[in-house]
Design a protein around this motif. Structure first.
Motif, mmCIF file in Angstrom:
data_model
loop_
_atom_site.group_PDB
_atom_site.id
_atom_site.type_symbol
_atom_site.label_atom_id
_atom_site.label_comp_id
_atom_site.label_asym_id
_atom_site.label_seq_id
_atom_site.Cartn_x
_atom_site.Cartn_y
_atom_site.Cartn_z
ATOM 1 N N UNK A 128 0.823 -1.193 0.000
ATOM 2 C CA UNK A 128 0.000 0.000 0.000
ATOM 3 C C UNK A 128 0.865 1.254 0.000
ATOM 4 N N UNK A 129 0.392 2.266 -0.687
ATOM 5 C CA UNK A 129 1.102 3.542 -0.696
ATOM 6 C C UNK A 129 0.902 4.239 0.644
ATOM 7 N N UNK A 130 1.931 4.912 1.133
ATOM 8 C CA UNK A 130 1.770 5.604 2.419
ATOM 9 C C UNK A 130 0.832 6.799 2.268
ATOM 10 N N UNK A 131 -0.103 6.943 3.197
ATOM 11 C CA UNK A 131 -1.049 8.046 3.154
ATOM 12 C C UNK A 131 -0.671 9.142 4.136
ATOM 13 N N UNK A 132 0.158 8.822 5.116
ATOM 14 C CA UNK A 132 0.586 9.796 6.110
ATOM 15 C C UNK A 132 1.949 10.337 5.687
ATOM 16 N N UNK A 133 2.105 11.655 5.744
ATOM 17 C CA UNK A 133 3.383 12.262 5.368
ATOM 18 C C UNK A 133 4.462 11.877 6.361
ATOM 19 N N UNK A 134 5.606 11.474 5.843
ATOM 20 C CA UNK A 134 6.729 11.098 6.674
ATOM 21 C C UNK A 134 7.587 12.292 7.046
ATOM 22 N N UNK A 135 8.657 12.063 7.810
ATOM 23 C CA UNK A 135 9.502 13.180 8.246
ATOM 24 C C UNK A 135 10.272 13.843 7.100
ATOM 25 N N UNK A 136 10.521 13.114 6.013
ATOM 26 C CA UNK A 136 11.288 13.676 4.898
ATOM 27 C C UNK A 136 10.407 14.194 3.771
ATOM 28 N N UNK A 137 9.070 14.105 3.927
ATOM 29 C CA UNK A 137 8.156 14.602 2.901
ATOM 30 C C UNK A 137 8.004 16.116 3.013
ATOM 31 N N UNK A 138 7.905 16.769 1.851
ATOM 32 C CA UNK A 138 7.696 18.214 1.813
ATOM 33 C C UNK A 138 6.244 18.526 2.145
ATOM 34 N N UNK A 139 5.980 19.499 3.022
ATOM 35 C CA UNK A 139 4.592 19.843 3.350
ATOM 36 C C UNK A 139 3.842 20.356 2.119
ATOM 37 N N UNK A 140 2.518 20.111 2.064
ATOM 38 C CA UNK A 140 1.718 20.468 0.896
ATOM 39 C C UNK A 140 1.659 21.970 0.659
#
Length: 159
Positions: A128-140
């Motif tokens: 499954x694709x992650x739905x929660x943003x991780x620590x290294x994801x850029x905020x929307x």
């Protein structure tokens, strides 16, 4: 694998995981089964419950040893997809419908020319694709921020 074998790899695969196939050569000739796994690097497929071989496994930490039956890969030239209408082996062709969608159709001697549907198992994702943003994801809000305006030239670096 040598360079000669690498040249002969199938580029456009028409056989997919979950297809209903019949074995046309080998010890299980004439039997039907479902493709469990496609090994594209070797032009081979594993058919569920077919081409069983005995494998001797040495005992180790956490598992028992013994002689087990495992499914060995079959070369892709030794299987054919079953026609969904006539239930006979057929070749696979590609056609485009009026709306532009690409479909697989049965072709060859005794084939009905009907559409071969994509297996349902391909619609189910294994991871499954992650739905929660991780620590290294850029905020929307930073992703959607407009940093360059082509009309005014605002946002261009000064060189």
């Amino acid at each position: 694998m040598g360079w000669k074998a690498a040249q002969k790899l199938i580029q456009n695969w028409k056989i997919l995981r979950g297809d209903n196939v019949v074995i046309i050569r080998g010890k299980d000739k004439g039997e039907t089964g479902i493709i469990k796994r496609v090994i594209r690097s070797q032009n081979r497929v594993i058919v569920e419950g077919k081409n069983l071989v005995k494998k001797h496994i040495k005992q180790g930490q956490g598992h028992e040893g013994g002689i087990f039956s495992v499914e060995a890969p079959l070369h892709v030239s030794n299987i054919q997809v079953l026609d969904p209408v006539t239930q006979k082996p057929c070749k696979i062709g590609i056609r485009y419908l009026e709306d532009g969608t690409k479909v697989r159709v049965s072709r060859g001697i005794g084939a009905s020319g009907s559409i071969i549907p994509r297996p349902e198992i391909l619609k189910i994702r294994t991871t499954l694709r992650p739905t929660v943003a991780g620590p290294k994801d850029t905020p929307m809000d930073l992703v959607l921020e407009k940093t360059y305006d082509p009309k005014t030239g605002k946002g261009m670096p000064d060189l």
